[in-house]
Design an enzyme around this catalytic site. Structure first.
Site, PDB file in Angstrom:
ATOM      1  N   TYR A 166      17.968  -1.354  19.298  1.00  0.00           N
ATOM      2  CA  TYR A 166      16.559  -1.660  19.019  1.00  0.00           C
ATOM      3  C   TYR A 166      16.110  -2.805  19.920  1.00  0.00           C
ATOM      4  CZ  TYR A 166      12.282  -3.061  16.656  1.00  0.00           C
ATOM      5  OH  TYR A 166      10.975  -3.373  16.381  1.00  0.00           O
ATOM      6  N   ASP A 225      19.326  -8.316  25.835  1.00  0.00           N
ATOM      7  CA  ASP A 225      18.338  -8.598  24.800  1.00  0.00           C
ATOM      8  C   ASP A 225      18.992  -9.585  23.824  1.00  0.00           C
ATOM      9  OD1 ASP A 225      16.699  -8.669  22.627  1.00  0.00           O
ATOM     10  OD2 ASP A 225      16.377  -6.502  22.512  1.00  0.00           O
ATOM     11  N   LYS A 271      12.575 -14.651  17.854  1.00  0.00           N
ATOM     12  CA  LYS A 271      13.121 -15.269  16.623  1.00  0.00           C
ATOM     13  C   LYS A 271      13.227 -16.797  16.669  1.00  0.00           C
ATOM     14  CE  LYS A 271      14.300 -10.911  15.346  1.00  0.00           C
ATOM     15  NZ  LYS A 271      13.330 -10.065  14.707  1.00  0.00           N
TER      16      LYS A 271
HETATM   17  C1  LIG Z   1      17.329  -7.124  19.414  1.00  0.00           C
HETATM   18  C2  LIG Z   1      15.859  -7.141  19.229  1.00  0.00           C
HETATM   19  N1  LIG Z   1      15.054  -6.973  20.281  1.00  0.00           N
HETATM   20  C3  LIG Z   1      13.716  -6.993  20.169  1.00  0.00           C
HETATM   21  C4  LIG Z   1      13.124  -7.179  18.949  1.00  0.00           C
HETATM   22  C5  LIG Z   1      11.635  -7.210  18.827  1.00  0.00           C
HETATM   23  O1  LIG Z   1      11.179  -8.462  18.464  1.00  0.00           O
HETATM   24  P1  LIG Z   1       9.774  -8.647  17.708  1.00  0.00           P
HETATM   25  O2  LIG Z   1       9.956  -8.142  16.321  1.00  0.00           O
HETATM   26  O3  LIG Z   1       9.516 -10.106  17.780  1.00  0.00           O
HETATM   27  O4  LIG Z   1       8.790  -7.835  18.485  1.00  0.00           O
HETATM   28  C6  LIG Z   1      13.919  -7.352  17.808  1.00  0.00           C
HETATM   29  C7  LIG Z   1      13.311  -7.563  16.488  1.00  0.00           C
HETATM   30  O5  LIG Z   1      13.914  -7.540  15.458  1.00  0.00           O
HETATM   31  C8  LIG Z   1      15.319  -7.325  17.954  1.00  0.00           C
HETATM   32  O6  LIG Z   1      16.118  -7.473  16.907  1.00  0.00           O
END
Ligand SMILES: Cc1ncc(COP(=O)(O)O)c(C=O)c1O
Length: 444
Positions: free
Chosen positions: A155, A256, A283
């Site tokens: 994700y 990521d 986060k």
């Molecule tokens: C690994 C990862 N990448 C990207 C995102 C996307 O972040 P946001 O919810 O701030 O758009 C998340 C969100 O939980 C995530 O866990």
């Protein structure tokens, strides 16, 4: 969906949350599903939050929850930390967003560049989604290639190009992880040509597919510690292999670190000693305010530099807004090496104690996680990738989640969670006891 295992727990939950129920009924008239965030929902309805302080969240019915969800791992200093509240109050009085840049943005950028090995320069956004979107845009422009590769089950936010094979249902899975599965109805068919999917922790297959598409592949985006698989770390050879093959073929490697950045001062890349070309964040770096960021090699990031003619646009009304910057700065200053050491050691203790609980209950369960992160899977299969994680028993996970709520403990709906700097042995033991009580009722 209610399940027989969870039924008794759900009835108890409903009995103790009447105000949440009536707010959900009202909310559902104006907001599909009653909220603006898919992950905020759980059946039969989520608890509506009244306020949160320290390690606890309080709902509108007056129930108190020991919080290990901490807004998807964000609140690493707990809720409403006095230092964060203070800088936010001060900043609100001085103006909460401007068209021009602020000094706080420079300080936070400097802090991140100094601690993260891959980061030469960085830019801020308002979400991790935007961070991964911009990193991919940068990789495409830099390489002149258009395909991207991601891992099955990974994700990376909710934009189109990462919405492939995120949570495919078991019945939609192809024979192997290299068959991309569109995530939503109505996605353009080209998405499954432009996005290549790979099996996590399987270097041989991943490398073969990457080599097949090497001439068209702009980037590989991946997590070193995979949040969707209960914070499972990548195998060392796999991570090193991914770095080597992308480097050899001129493919931008994007880590990521939206979630995994919390594992050490320099993130998972520092902990595992593998340095990508680009990194994305979210986060914790915003102190609880909306945030995202991406950064990395200076030559790639220069494509976003307006003083250099900026071939790549990156706008955003609230990017690097000072409320986020000052709150983020408090967090990053607070997170010194000894703070990580203490928090991560507690994570180790927790995982060991959870394993002992499930052994005692004679429930087949796998406990995954790194540093201050933990994940629970009800399966006897070793968790190595999406498919093994999918073998976890969903009914037991739901029963456990609801059972813990009834014990006054909040974890993520999928069974995972995170510690924060306020966590001590006392909270770890409270969580373990919660599993013994609420967990055992549901999963035995
Ligand atoms: C690994 C990862 N990448 C990207 C995102 C996307 O972040 P946001 O919810 O701030 O758009 C998340 C969100 O939980 C995530 O866990």
């Amino acid at each position: 969906m209610t399940t027989s295992r969870a039924e008794a727990e759900i009835q108890q939950f409903v009995a103790s949350t009447p105000k949440s129920k009536s707010l959900q009924d009202e909310a559902a008239q104006y907001l599909p599903g009653g909220s603006s965030r898919g992950t905020a929902y759980f059946a039969p309805y989520p608890t509506f939050v009244d306020h949160a302080k320290g390690h606890y969240v309080y709902d509108v019915d007056g129930n108190r929850y020991l919080d290990f969800m901490i807004n998807a791992t964000t609140h690493i200093m707990g809720h409403a930390h006095p230092e964060i509240v203070e800088v936010l109050q001060e900043q609100a009085e001085r103006g909460n967003s401007f068209s021009g840049p602020t000094e706080a943005q420079v300080r936070l950028a400097k802090n991140l560049c100094e601690r993260v090995p891959s980061l030469e320069t960085v830019r801020f956004t308002n979400s991790g989604t935007e961070g991964t979107m911009m990193a991919i845009r940068g990789a495409r422009a830099f390489t002149g290639k258009h395909k991207i590769a991601k891992f099955e089950g990974g994700y990376h936010g909710s934009h189109e190009y990462v919405s492939v094979s995120v949570r495919p249902a078991a019945e939609d899975l192809g024979p192997d992880a290299t068959i991309p599965v569109p995530e939503h109805p109505g996605q353009p068919p080209s998405i499954t040509e432009d996005v290549i999917t790979l099996p996590y922790n399987d270097l041989a297959t991943s490398e073969r597919i990457i080599r097949e598409h090497g001439d068209e592949l702009a980037c590989v985006i991946m997590e070193v510690v995979s949040s969707s698989f209960g914070y499972l770390e990548g195998d060392e050879d796999f991570l090193r292999g991914m770095r080597a093959v992308t480097e050899e073929l001129g493919i931008v490697l994007i880590f990521d670190e939206v979630q995994s950045f919390r594992v050490s001062p320099g993130g998972a890349q520092e902990m595992f000693g593998v340095i990508p070309d680009m990194t994305t964040f979210g986060k914790i770096i915003g102190g609880g305010m909306p945030v995202g960021a991406w950064g990395g090699r200076r030559d790639i990031m220069a494509l976003f530099d307006p003083s250099e003619g900026a071939p790549l646009a990156h706008a955003g009304t609230f990017n690097a807004n000072p409320m986020t910057m000052v709150a983020g700065e408090v967090v990053m200053n607070h997170l010194t090496p000894d703070v990580y050491e203490r928090m991560n050691a507690l994570g180790e203790t927790l995982r060991a104690k959870l394993r002992a609980v499930f052994d005692e209950l004679e429930v087949p369960a796998q406990v995954t996680g790194v540093a201050s992160l933990f994940g629970i899977h009800f399966t006897d299969k070793e968790i190595v990738d999406y498919r093994s994680a999918l073998s976890s028993d969903g009914d037991m996970t739901k029963a456990l989640f609801t059972g813990l709520l009834n014990e006054g403990i909040l974890i993520q709906t999928g069974g995972a969670g995170a510690l924060n700097t306020l966590t001590t042995d006392e909270e770890v033991d409270a969580l373990v006891d919660g599993y013994k009580a609420g967990g055992a009722r549901g999963v035995r």
